[in-house]
Design an enzyme around this catalytic site. Sequence first.
Site, PDB file in Angstrom:
ATOM      1  CG  HIS A   1      27.837  78.693 -18.792  1.00  0.00           C
ATOM      2  ND1 HIS A   1      27.832  80.004 -19.268  1.00  0.00           N
ATOM      3  CD2 HIS A   1      28.031  78.788 -17.450  1.00  0.00           C
ATOM      4  CE1 HIS A   1      28.018  80.838 -18.254  1.00  0.00           C
ATOM      5  NE2 HIS A   1      28.144  80.124 -17.153  1.00  0.00           N
TER       6      HIS A   1
ATOM      7  CB  THR B   1      21.990  73.158  -9.670  1.00  0.00           C
ATOM      8  OG1 THR B   1      23.361  73.543  -9.479  1.00  0.00           O
ATOM      9  CG2 THR B   1      21.127  74.392  -9.752  1.00  0.00           C
ATOM     10  CB  ALA B   2      19.021  69.561 -11.625  1.00  0.00           C
TER      11      ALA B   2
ATOM     12  CG  MET C   1      27.925  82.852  -6.425  1.00  0.00           C
ATOM     13  SD  MET C   1      28.484  83.582  -4.882  1.00  0.00           S
ATOM     14  CE  MET C   1      29.981  84.375  -5.437  1.00  0.00           C
TER      15      MET C   1
ATOM     16  CG  ASN D   1      27.627  79.241  -9.733  1.00  0.00           C
ATOM     17  OD1 ASN D   1      27.734  79.914  -8.711  1.00  0.00           O
ATOM     18  ND2 ASN D   1      26.456  78.864 -10.202  1.00  0.00           N
TER      19      ASN D   1
ATOM     20  CB  ALA E   1      22.843  71.721 -17.701  1.00  0.00           C
TER      21      ALA E   1
ATOM     22  CD  GLU F   1      27.191  65.184  -4.943  1.00  0.00           C
ATOM     23  OE1 GLU F   1      28.401  65.344  -5.189  1.00  0.00           O
ATOM     24  OE2 GLU F   1      26.288  65.356  -5.792  1.00  0.00           O
ATOM     25  CB  ALA F   2      30.456  61.439  -6.096  1.00  0.00           C
TER      26      ALA F   2
ATOM     27  CB  ILE G   1      23.243  77.580 -17.738  1.00  0.00           C
ATOM     28  CG1 ILE G   1      24.330  76.819 -16.964  1.00  0.00           C
ATOM     29  CG2 ILE G   1      23.706  77.950 -19.140  1.00  0.00           C
ATOM     30  CD1 ILE G   1      24.683  75.472 -17.586  1.00  0.00           C
TER      31      ILE G   1
END
Length: 619
Positions: A554, A24-25, A105, A103, A587, A45-46, A598
Amino acid sequence: MTSTTQYDEADSKVFDYVIIGGGTAGLTIAARLTEDPAVQVAVLEAGEKRLDDPQINIPGLMNTLYGDDKYDWNFKTTPQPGLNDRTLAWPRGKLLGGSSAINFMMVSHASRADIDNWEKLSNPGWNFDALQPYYHKAETFNPPSEATAKALGTSIMDTKLHGTSGPVQTSFSESPGDLDKAWGRTFKILGLGPESDPRDGNTLGGYSLPKYMDKQAKRSHAGLVIYAPNAGRENLTVLTGAFVKKIEFDTSGEVPIATGVRYVAEGKGRFVRVKEKAEIILAAGAVQSPQILELSGVGDRERLEKLGIKSVVDNPNVGENLQDHPLLGFAYEVQDGIPTAEMIKQPGVLGWAVNEWATKGAGPLTTGVTGTAFLSHDSLTLSALESRLQELLKTVPIPNTPGLQKQLQLQAETLLNNREADIQYNFGATGVNPSAWNDVSQLFNHNDAGGYASIVTALTHAFSRGSIHIQSSDPFVPPLIDPRYLSHPIDLELLTLGLLFTQTIAKTYPLADLLKDNEVGDGKKIQPAFNVEGRLSEERAREIVRESMITSFHPVGTCSMLPREIGGVVDSRLRVYGTRGVRVVDASVVPLHVRGNITSVVYAVAERGADIIKEDRRV
C-alpha cells in the site's frame, strides 16, 4: 512492405490526453475522459492485456501472480536496517488493470478523520464528504444472500452507503467456512464488534468484508470492468507493451510545457504527442510516477545532474514522503477436520475447487482473506500504554520539514484518539510462511503439517517515512525503494502489541473452539514455523516483527498533494508544480496515509481527478 502497427498509428496522432499507466487510476480516468467523443485519449501501459486469465480471475490464485514478470514488476526494497537488513519484495501490477489485477481484493475504507486530514494539510475541498460521491460512482455493491449474511453477520452493511451503478463490482464470498463465520462473532464477544457500516467513516471493530469480485466470484479489476467495456471507443487508444522513458518538455518559455511522451514498444523508441494546451497524466503509481518525473528532469536538481539528467524543475520533494502499511503474518493451528487452504494440496482438491468456482462461483477459491478488524491501541492492552506512546513520541527529534511536522502532529492526534484505528487485522483460513519476505508468492506456502488460521497484523498509520528515487538515467533500471521500515520507534511498539493481541483473539469463543490448545495449556498453538513454545512473549514478538515483517503493498505519498513549500509535488488540482500540462493522479498523491486497503481510495481519487480535469478543460 511493412504493415502499420498500432504504435505507428499512435505516433502519427496528436492527443488531448496521454495517460501513463493503464492501472487502477489510469483506466478509470481514461474511461471518464473518453465519455466525450471529441476528446482523444492515449493510454501507455508497459504490461499486457490479460483479461481472460484464470490466475487473475480466480480469487484464490492471487498468490501465484507475485514474482511472475507477466504480472508483477518484481520490485525490491533496499536492505532495511530496522528489519535485520532484509531486502523485501514489493509486488506491483504490470498489466492492464495494474495492481487491482493482482491485489488481495479486500474492500476496506478510510476513516472520516483520515480524509479530512488531507484538507488540514492545505488541500481545500479534499475531505471525507467531498470524496464520498466518488466512492459511490466507482462501485456496484452486491449484497450477500440471506444465508451468507446470517452466517457472516453482515447486518451492519448499509446499502445506502454503497454504489449501485459503478463499474467495479464488490461482493461477499458465498462459501464461508467455519473459521470465516467465527471471525465477526469473536469480536462481538470481545466487545469489539462494529457499530455501523465501515463506509460511514467512523467504525472500529472486527467484521467480514466484501471483495472486489462479481456475483460469480470473478475478480473485478480495472482492466476487466473499466477498460474492456469501453475498448471499442474510437477516441480511446490503449497501447500495451509500451515502456515509458520520459516526458518531454518545451523549456523555451518561462514555464516548461509538456509536449509528449517518449516510450519503447517492439524494441523501438517512439514518441506520442499531445496537442497545445493538452495534458499528460501520470498514473504509474507510487513507485513509477516519481521515477518518471525524475527521468524527465523534475526532481532534486543535484540528484538529477549527478546522473546526467538536465534539470527542468528543481523540486526535492519528488520521491519523498513514502508511506506504507507494514504487515506481519502470524498463524494458529486449527482443530483437525476444519477446512483450511492447506487442504488444496491433497490430490484432486485443486481440480474440484477450480470446477466449483467455474461452474457455481463457489468453493474455497472464492474466499481468501475473509475478515478484517480495525482497532485503536487502547483495545490492545492496559491504559498505561498511552503514557508509553507519548514518551516514544518525545524520543524522536522534531523534523525540520514543516510539512512533515504537520503530518506527524496529525498522526499523533490520530494515535491518541481511541476512536481511530492504529492496527488492522486481516484473517484467512491458511498458514503463513514467515520467510517469504523476498518472494511473496510463497507467503501462504509453508512446510508445517496440519491446517492453520492466520491473523495478520498491519499498521494503519506508520510514523516511518521513506523515499523512492532513480539510481540511473536508464529508465530500465528500477528505482531505489527505501521505506525505512521501523525507523520510528512507535511502529515497532504498535506492531509488537498488535501481534501479542492476536493471542487474545485466538483464545476467545467461538474462534477458540476451532483452534488447538498449545502443549502448556496457557493459550492456542502457534504455527511451528514461528518457533514459539507456549505463549508468545513480548521479547519474542519484537524479534518476529524484525524477522518476518513485510509490506501490505500500500505505498503512497511520493508525489504528495501538498503546498510546494511544505513538501508538495502536486497542488490540490493535481497539477505538477513548476510545469504546464502535467498532472499526477494515483496513490502517490495521497499526502497522509489512510487506514486499510487503498484500492477504494485510489478509485475515488481517480474519479474525482477525472472530474477536475474535465472542469479545468472547460475553463
